[in-house]
Enzyme design. Structure first.
Site, mmCIF file in Angstrom:
data_model
loop_
_atom_site.group_PDB
_atom_site.id
_atom_site.type_symbol
_atom_site.label_atom_id
_atom_site.label_comp_id
_atom_site.label_asym_id
_atom_site.label_seq_id
_atom_site.Cartn_x
_atom_site.Cartn_y
_atom_site.Cartn_z
ATOM 1 N N LEU A 276 -2.227 3.012 7.511
ATOM 2 C CA LEU A 276 -2.321 2.045 6.413
ATOM 3 C C LEU A 276 -1.650 0.735 6.825
ATOM 4 O O LEU A 276 -0.606 0.722 7.456
ATOM 5 C CB LEU A 276 -1.670 2.604 5.151
ATOM 6 C CG LEU A 276 -2.301 3.861 4.553
ATOM 7 C CD1 LEU A 276 -1.771 4.098 3.139
ATOM 8 C CD2 LEU A 276 -3.826 3.798 4.533
ATOM 9 N N SER A 277 -2.299 -0.368 6.462
ATOM 10 C CA SER A 277 -1.797 -1.702 6.804
ATOM 11 C C SER A 277 -2.364 -2.687 5.788
ATOM 12 O O SER A 277 -3.505 -2.526 5.330
ATOM 13 C CB SER A 277 -2.291 -2.079 8.205
ATOM 14 O OG SER A 277 -2.196 -3.471 8.393
ATOM 15 N N GLN B 193 7.197 -15.871 11.440
ATOM 16 C CA GLN B 193 6.693 -14.845 12.348
ATOM 17 C C GLN B 193 5.185 -14.931 12.574
ATOM 18 O O GLN B 193 4.607 -14.059 13.210
ATOM 19 C CB GLN B 193 7.113 -13.448 11.868
ATOM 20 C CG GLN B 193 6.423 -12.954 10.619
ATOM 21 C CD GLN B 193 7.074 -11.686 10.083
ATOM 22 O OE1 GLN B 193 8.184 -11.716 9.545
ATOM 23 N NE2 GLN B 193 6.408 -10.551 10.224
ATOM 24 N N ARG C 250 -3.379 -5.454 6.469
ATOM 25 C CA ARG C 250 -4.509 -6.148 7.103
ATOM 26 C C ARG C 250 -5.798 -5.315 7.057
ATOM 27 O O ARG C 250 -6.877 -5.853 7.317
ATOM 28 C CB ARG C 250 -4.165 -6.543 8.544
ATOM 29 C CG ARG C 250 -3.105 -7.656 8.589
ATOM 30 C CD ARG C 250 -2.941 -8.267 9.966
ATOM 31 N NE ARG C 250 -2.130 -9.479 9.910
ATOM 32 C CZ ARG C 250 -0.807 -9.548 10.140
ATOM 33 N NH1 ARG C 250 -0.143 -8.461 10.441
ATOM 34 N NH2 ARG C 250 -0.174 -10.703 10.067
ATOM 35 N N HIS D 222 0.858 -1.184 0.000
ATOM 36 C CA HIS D 222 0.000 0.000 0.000
ATOM 37 C C HIS D 222 0.899 1.240 0.000
ATOM 38 O O HIS D 222 2.132 1.126 -0.006
ATOM 39 C CB HIS D 222 -0.943 -0.033 1.200
ATOM 40 C CG HIS D 222 -0.242 -0.272 2.515
ATOM 41 N ND1 HIS D 222 0.602 0.646 3.087
ATOM 42 C CD2 HIS D 222 -0.228 -1.352 3.336
ATOM 43 C CE1 HIS D 222 1.080 0.170 4.216
ATOM 44 N NE2 HIS D 222 0.610 -1.062 4.389
ATOM 45 N N HIS E 104 4.073 1.425 2.177
ATOM 46 C CA HIS E 104 5.290 0.762 1.689
ATOM 47 C C HIS E 104 5.987 1.632 0.636
ATOM 48 O O HIS E 104 7.204 1.731 0.603
ATOM 49 C CB HIS E 104 4.953 -0.584 1.035
ATOM 50 C CG HIS E 104 4.417 -1.614 1.981
ATOM 51 N ND1 HIS E 104 3.103 -2.010 1.969
ATOM 52 C CD2 HIS E 104 5.026 -2.337 2.956
ATOM 53 C CE1 HIS E 104 2.923 -2.951 2.898
ATOM 54 N NE2 HIS E 104 4.069 -3.157 3.509
HETATM 55 O O1 PAF Z 1 7.007 -5.496 8.679
HETATM 56 C C1 PAF Z 1 6.955 -6.480 7.906
HETATM 57 O O2 PAF Z 1 6.310 -6.447 6.858
HETATM 58 C C2 PAF Z 1 7.696 -7.745 8.291
HETATM 59 O O3 PAF Z 1 7.680 -7.953 9.662
HETATM 60 C C3 PAF Z 1 9.129 -7.793 7.735
HETATM 61 C C4 PAF Z 1 9.989 -6.697 8.342
HETATM 62 C C5 PAF Z 1 9.107 -7.659 6.226
HETATM 63 C C6 PAF Z 1 9.776 -9.141 8.092
HETATM 64 O O4 PAF Z 1 9.080 -10.207 7.533
#
Ligand code: PAF
Length: 278
Positions: free
Chosen positions: A183-184, A59, A186, A32, A35
């Site tokens: 913005l996310s 993660q 999700r 989005h 980024h």
């Molecule tokens: O913030 C993120 O999108 C993720 O945690 C990252 C830093 C790309 C690591 O997978």
């Protein structure tokens, strides 16, 4: 140069050979404007800008959204190109984790087991491990991370410092919709009704900040408790709404120290996080 998408470590290393200043923006895709703002921060500082797209299984907890996390590679490459990114590193899991990742980076518990780490056990081990590995692969001179993931940014900064990695970590300010929602990726999970409600998280952080300024640090426990109640009354399931020291995310003791308000809460099935320096 037109954007190139590379899937292997060998291809990426060949493409980066001889570049004087490599700028890096790690992502999990489904990009989005936030980024793209990170890419725009890297662009003028770098001879080449690399963005990675990798949904990092390490993660995600067992009941989290790894499987349904949106994979939108084609659209992501198009917008990265328009933001001035040169190379996209998009490895598959076999490339990044050819064997089960037995060697992991464990950030210190006092930073990684609180807040996000408390509600998402193992999250920061997964983040630190993949970021360290991506740093080894890309060998960037600078890397840009969004301030929206405040604790993540702090952990990565500390990791780079303690491990003496020769990388400048740059914070990108949180990009918000006009109504204040951070913005996310999700946000895409939200229904229209939830989307209309979602900016309340930011609004509440603003009110918490204002109250701390007016009432002082001794009022913080009451401010936090009332914020939790207020959000729950609107139908959210808050994990935390808290005011911490900016330096180490511990509870503040000194009225003069710089503070940050941080929040995580579920709206329907979507977990949102946000923060505000106060
Ligand atoms: O913030 C993120 O999108 C993720 O945690 C990252 C830093 C790309 C690591 O997978």
């Amino acid at each position: 140069m037109s954007i190139r998408v590379l899937h292997t470590i060998a291809e990426l290393r060949a493409a980066l050979a001889g570049q004087p200043v490599v700028g890096f923006v790690p992502t999990m895709g489904n990009l989005h404007q936030g980024h793209l703002d990170l890419v725009r921060i890297a662009r003028p500082r770098s001879s080449v800008v690399v963005a990675s797209i990798f949904v990092n299984r390490l993660q995600f907890g067992p009941n989290e959204d790894f499987d349904r996390y949106p994979r939108t590679m084609e659209a992501d490459v198009a917008v990265l190109s328009s933001a001035g990114c040169d190379l996209v590193f998009a490895p598959d899991e076999r490339e990044l984790y050819p064997q089960p990742q037995g060697y992991k980076v464990h950030p210190p518990a006092e930073l990684a087991d609180i807040l996000e780490g408390h509600f998402r056990p193992g999250f920061f081990v997964g983040v630190a491990t993949v970021v360290h590995k991506l740093f080894n692969i890309v060998q960037p001179h600078l890397a840009v991370f969004g301030q929206k993931d405040y604790q993540q940014l702090m952990i990565i900064r500390n990791m780079v410092q303690q491990m003496a990695l020769p990388i400048e970590i740059i914070a990108g300010p949180t990009t918000r919709a006009e109504d204040g929602l951070a913005l996310s990726s999700r946000n895409g999970y939200l229904s229209a009704q939830e989307r209309a409600e979602a900016p309340q998280l930011h609004a509440l952080l603003q009110r918490m900040g204002q109250r701390v300024r007016e009432e002082g640090v001794q009022a913080i426990p009451a401010i936090e408790a009332e914020a939790m109640t207020a959000l729950a009354a609107r139908g959210w399931k808050p994990d935390y709404l808290t005011i911490r020291r900016r330096t180490d995310l511990q509870a503040p003791t000194d009225p003069q120290e710089p503070l940050v308000a941080l929040a995580a809460a579920k709206l329907g099935t979507t977990r949102l996080i946000d923060n505000l320096e106060i």
